[in-house]
Design a protein around this motif. Sequence first.
Motif, short mmCIF file in Angstrom:
data_model
loop_
_atom_site.label_atom_id
_atom_site.label_comp_id
_atom_site.label_asym_id
_atom_site.label_seq_id
_atom_site.Cartn_x
_atom_site.Cartn_y
_atom_site.Cartn_z
N PRO A 107 -8.53 7.31 3.90
CA PRO A 107 -7.85 7.57 2.45
C PRO A 107 -6.13 8.18 2.56
N ARG A 108 -5.26 7.77 2.01
CA ARG A 108 -3.98 9.28 2.44
C ARG A 108 -3.42 9.21 3.58
N GLU A 109 -4.27 8.12 4.38
CA GLU A 109 -3.69 8.73 5.57
C GLU A 109 -3.09 7.07 6.53
N SER A 132 -10.97 3.34 2.56
CA SER A 132 -12.29 4.52 2.65
C SER A 132 -13.89 3.32 3.93
N SER A 165 0.75 -1.50 -0.03
CA SER A 165 -0.10 -0.21 -0.27
C SER A 165 0.87 1.37 -0.49
N THR A 191 1.85 3.75 6.53
CA THR A 191 1.48 5.35 5.98
C THR A 191 1.36 5.90 4.43
N VAL A 199 -1.46 4.48 1.42
CA VAL A 199 -2.70 4.85 0.97
C VAL A 199 -4.17 4.99 1.27
N SER A 201 -8.38 3.01 9.41
CA SER A 201 -8.02 4.13 7.46
C SER A 201 -9.11 4.63 7.63
#
Length: 419
Positions: A403-405, A360, A330, A355, A357, A401
């Motif tokens: 997105p992007r975090e 959702s 990822s 760290t 992608v 999770s």
Amino acid sequence: MILSMIGHEVTGILYVMSACLFFLIITPRYTFSNNRRKLLFVAILALLSLSYLTLETIDPFIYCVHLIPISIVLASLFEGTIAGIATWIAFNFGNAVIVGNDIAPTLIASTILLGMGLIFHKTQVERSTFLQINLLAFTLTTVYLLVFLLCYEDWDALKGSPVGLMVIGTYLSTMLVSYIYYHVKNQEKLREELYDAEKYQVIGQLAASISHEVRNPLTTAHGFLQLMRNDNLSQDALEKYRSFALEGIDQANAIITDYLNFAKPTVKNHDQVHIQEAIDSLISMVSPLCVLSKVELQIKHYTSEPVYVKGDTKKFQQSLLNIMKNAIESMPEGGYLRVSTWCDNDGVHIQIQDTGVGMSEYEIKRIGMPFYTTKEKGTGLGLMVVVSSIRAMNGKISYYSRPREGTTCVLQFKRVLED
């Protein structure tokens, strides 16, 4: 007189309807074994019968003419032997001990009713239409009333009582209960058929997935084996084709193994897993992949003494390795992979944080579901096997999770003492 009679009959039928609706709606057939379902019926019957006999004002004649035939018809015709006999015992006991009626008329009539109801249950009910069910209930009620009224002797106490109206009320109540019970059972049957259809759909998807996933590597292996039949091949080309063919077969075998592990994870719960050692031993396996992906691996154990959980060390390592590989994949542009362990009052915790992608909420909810994957080349089996193995070790797995975090995976187990 008439209003009092109607009140008694309405009260009785409401108790019967409450019992059957509660039983049918709360306890669908496909979630209970047959014996457990029958015992549950008996428990509901006992509870509501006790409530009726202790809380309500009972008219002795209406109890015999109205409540007993309706209840025994309902239990014996629709639910069978256990429920029918339990109902027969309960209402005859209540009639003799609590209500105080003459035992003989009710006992004879209800016994005949029970026998006929059980016969109809075994031979007629399953394939009967709604009208046929009502005809059966009408027939059973008529037989009971005829036998009871022929055996009944205390007619002097009933002078001026609307016996005919009572009998009509019994027929109407029987039809109403049969209508409700039949249609609710029909809805239950439809839910059961839908439940079975969903299972067959999953089986079909599984078969299609196995066929598709296994065919690809086998086709590749078959192609290279055909190329090896060429007489003009060099030794190097021959070895290369043989290697590719073996890789295809190994890949097919790995896919089948993943399916089997998902279907029936084999975890030896009597073994002890040394958490720190099991995780540290994965460093040599994960480090090359981290280097290639520019990912920095950090492992931290916050509990200094050895920590043990029950399970299978190999299955535990396979599950953890799968989660860590997913985390590394990822992070295509590099990042940090942090693995930490600690203990508290809730047990042993293992956290794998990346760290990458991220995911959702929709993707998190579908983690571990059959055939779901976010990879271009993936079967969706890896996390299914992980979830199955962790649960087989009596553990819990959670994902957090955005997105992007990045993504955080937390495994939780019950800690055990070293033998």
